[in-house]
Motif scaffolding. Structure first.
Motif, short mmCIF file in Angstrom:
data_model
loop_
_atom_site.label_atom_id
_atom_site.label_comp_id
_atom_site.label_asym_id
_atom_site.label_seq_id
_atom_site.Cartn_x
_atom_site.Cartn_y
_atom_site.Cartn_z
N ASP A 98 0.87 -1.18 0.00
CA ASP A 98 0.00 0.00 0.00
C ASP A 98 0.91 1.23 0.00
O ASP A 98 1.70 1.41 0.92
CB ASP A 98 -0.88 -0.02 1.25
CG ASP A 98 -1.89 1.11 1.25
OD1 ASP A 98 -1.49 2.25 0.95
OD2 ASP A 98 -3.06 0.87 1.56
N LYS A 116 -2.81 3.52 -2.08
CA LYS A 116 -3.08 2.77 -3.30
C LYS A 116 -2.25 1.48 -3.29
O LYS A 116 -1.05 1.52 -2.98
CB LYS A 116 -2.71 3.58 -4.54
CG LYS A 116 -3.62 4.77 -4.75
CD LYS A 116 -3.32 5.47 -6.04
CE LYS A 116 -4.40 6.50 -6.34
NZ LYS A 116 -4.26 7.10 -7.66
N CYS A 155 0.00 -1.16 -4.79
CA CYS A 155 0.96 -1.13 -5.89
C CYS A 155 1.70 -2.45 -5.98
O CYS A 155 2.01 -3.07 -4.96
CB CYS A 155 2.01 -0.05 -5.64
SG CYS A 155 1.36 1.61 -5.70
N LYS A 169 7.11 1.37 -8.86
CA LYS A 169 5.82 1.11 -8.21
C LYS A 169 4.70 1.39 -9.18
O LYS A 169 4.65 2.47 -9.79
CB LYS A 169 5.64 2.03 -6.99
CG LYS A 169 6.40 1.59 -5.75
CD LYS A 169 7.77 2.09 -5.71
CE LYS A 169 8.50 1.76 -4.42
NZ LYS A 169 9.93 1.53 -4.65
N THR A 218 0.41 1.17 -9.63
CA THR A 218 -0.86 0.90 -8.94
C THR A 218 -1.61 -0.22 -9.67
O THR A 218 -1.65 -0.25 -10.90
CB THR A 218 -1.75 2.16 -8.83
OG1 THR A 218 -2.19 2.55 -10.14
CG2 THR A 218 -1.03 3.32 -8.18
N SER A 242 2.38 11.01 -8.99
CA SER A 242 1.99 10.09 -10.06
C SER A 242 2.64 10.52 -11.37
O SER A 242 2.69 11.71 -11.68
CB SER A 242 0.47 10.10 -10.22
OG SER A 242 0.11 9.36 -11.38
#
Ligand code: FES
Length: 151
Positions: free
Chosen positions: A65, A69, A71, A80, A82, A106
């Protein structure tokens, strides 16, 4: 496993729910695309199985986590990704902040993810039809396959 395609909707039968739960991670080739079906904490995910960064096989990646999220961590260089969206996450400091704090950001969607559904104990995957290029597409193509073999 022999691919059993449903007559409509582009759904591919990928296995019995019980078997996929037991396996936790299952490799399938659907319409020539290699994908990974993951069962984690009660949810199925389907994701391109070669990492968008350099084609690493995600099958044995740990799941963590990160910032709320789930991953998968690519075993090769620890990128990483998601599970639900295929976003690449990275940690950095924003030099505009004072003091700069290490945060997760992101990179956007980098890994193609697919839709999983279950009906009467059978699990189906529908490949995404997004026409936009997603970086993991490269390692599903011929050039990417050659590069994966060299790595
Ligand atoms: Fe996955 Fe580099 S190949 S992190």
């Amino acid at each position: 496993m022999e691919e059993k395609e449903q007559p409509s909707g582009g759904l591919h039968f990928v296995g019995k729910k019980d078997e996929l739960i037991k396996a936790q991670r299952s490799f399938r080739t659907l319409e020539g695309r290699d994908i990974l079906i993951i069962y984690h904490e009660g949810v199925f995910y389907a994701i391109d199985c070669y990492c968008y960064h350099a084609g690493g096989m995600l099958q044995n990646g740990d799941i963590e986590d990160i910032n709320g999220k789930l991953c998968i961590i690519c075993p090769k260089h620890k990128y990483k990704i998601t599970l639900a969206e295929g976003e690449g996450l990275y940690r950095a400091r924003n030099p505009m902040e004072n003091p700069p704090i290490l945060r997760w950001y992101s990179k956007g969607v980098k890994q193609r993810v697919h839709t999983v559904t279950e009906t009467n104990g059978e699990v189906f995957v529908k490949l995404t039809t997004s026409p936009f290029w997603i970086e993991s597409d490269y390692y599903q193509g011929e050039k990417g396959k050659v590069e994966r073999a060299k790595a």
